[in-house]
Design a protein around this motif. Structure first.
Motif, short mmCIF file in Angstrom:
data_model
loop_
_atom_site.label_atom_id
_atom_site.label_comp_id
_atom_site.label_asym_id
_atom_site.label_seq_id
_atom_site.Cartn_x
_atom_site.Cartn_y
_atom_site.Cartn_z
N GLY A 223 0.77 -1.23 0.00
CA GLY A 223 0.00 0.00 0.00
C GLY A 223 0.80 1.28 0.00
O GLY A 223 0.23 2.37 0.16
N ALA A 277 -1.84 -3.28 8.42
CA ALA A 277 -2.80 -2.70 7.49
C ALA A 277 -3.82 -1.83 8.23
O ALA A 277 -4.20 -0.75 7.74
N ARG A 280 -2.24 1.53 9.09
CA ARG A 280 -2.16 2.42 7.93
C ARG A 280 -3.54 3.00 7.60
O ARG A 280 -3.67 4.16 7.22
N TRP A 281 -4.57 2.19 7.74
CA TRP A 281 -5.93 2.64 7.44
C TRP A 281 -6.36 3.74 8.41
O TRP A 281 -6.91 4.77 8.01
#
Length: 289
Positions: A223, A277, A280-281
């Protein structure tokens, strides 16, 4: 440095032409800086270099005038500069091919070994397009093309005997010593025999090659915004720093052993990758980098 898959293809080509694999890998490393492909309009293409003086010699009359006016041909070597990017070089060769397809492809060096298209008949191809197709077929085709040139040029014995001056003169031309081509070959061969040092596997600004591409592709899969061009520039360093910050590593923008191990771990499905993840979100929701 090359990926294991590319190294295996080069070794296979070496054995086909009775060449020492490590010696052929050394030439491939020097000629390509460990980079096999460039991304051009989303596709993998071999690295190329266009020679405007070659193009000029193969043209006459109106075609020569058109090519010179377009800045694609000149009688003196070095007058026509290649774009820095491979995408720019592919655009240049497309422009040249629009004037004369055969002359353009003959005036270009192709792939891992940077073999000139003009050698197509000497190397046993039916047409320059066949040589180009070999180079564009993948790492295996590029390796075979390079090995075929070495065999045809009578350099196999010198290569296998590690006579780097003879190889340098035969492969790089009479000016090889000025650029230290023979000493670079010797150093590259030594790395193949001894194996990479930990420092060789560390990637930072200025690093190039397939390992950089693999690093970039891994970061993109996780990402992070990064170009997958095989060149470790400021953008890649920024992506590495962001990954390091996200994973509580020293954020120096250098992909050393610990950072590479963390990237491999993050790519694996499981709890660690899941929570990375999620972090990061959450940061993206609040506009935090």
């Amino acid at each position: 440095m090359f990926s294991r898959q590319t190294a295996a293809e080069i070794e296979k080509a070496a054995k086909e032409f009775a060449l020492e694999p490590e010696a052929l890998l050394a030439i491939a490393e020097i000629e390509s800086a460990g980079q096999v492909f460039a991304k051009v309009d989303g596709r993998n293409e071999p690295l190329i270099r266009f020679e405007g003086h070659y193009f000029d010699r193969r043209l006459s009359g109106a075609k020569q005038e058109e090519a010179r006016a377009a800045g694609l041909a000149a009688p003196t070597a070095g007058t026509i500069a290649n774009p820095r990017s491979q995408a720019g070089r592919w655009e240049m060769i497309a422009q040249a091919a629009a004037i004369d397809h055969v002359a353009a492809y003959e005036s270009t060096s192709w792939g891992l070994g940077q073999v000139m298209g003009a050698h197509w008949q000497w190397l046993g191809f039916d047409h320059v397009d066949a040589l180009v197709a070999e180079a564009r077929s993948g790492a295996a085709g590029q390796a075979r093309l390079m090995a075929r040139y070495i065999d045809k040029a009578g350099l196999a014995d010198a290569l296998n005997a590690h006579d780097w001056e003879s190889v340098g003169h035969g492969y790089n031309g009479p000016g090889y010593a000025k650029n230290g081509y023979h000493t670079k070959l010797a150093d590259a061969y030594r790395r193949q025999i001894d194996g990479p040092s930990p420092g060789d596997l560390t990637m930072s600004v200025g690093s190039r090659g397939e390992l950089v591409t693999e690093l970039q592709e891994a970061l993109a899969a996780l990402g992070y915004s990064v170009d997958t061009d095989g060149i470790f520039g400021p953008g890649t360093a920024a992506a590495v720093r962001k990954f390091q910050q996200d994973h509580r590593l020293a954020a120096d923008g250098i992909a050393g052993e610990r950072t590479q191990a963390a990237i491999r771990s993050a790519l694996q499905p499981g709890v660690a990758g899941f929570w990375a993840a999620i972090r990061r979100w959450i940061r993206s929701l609040f506009g935090r980098s």
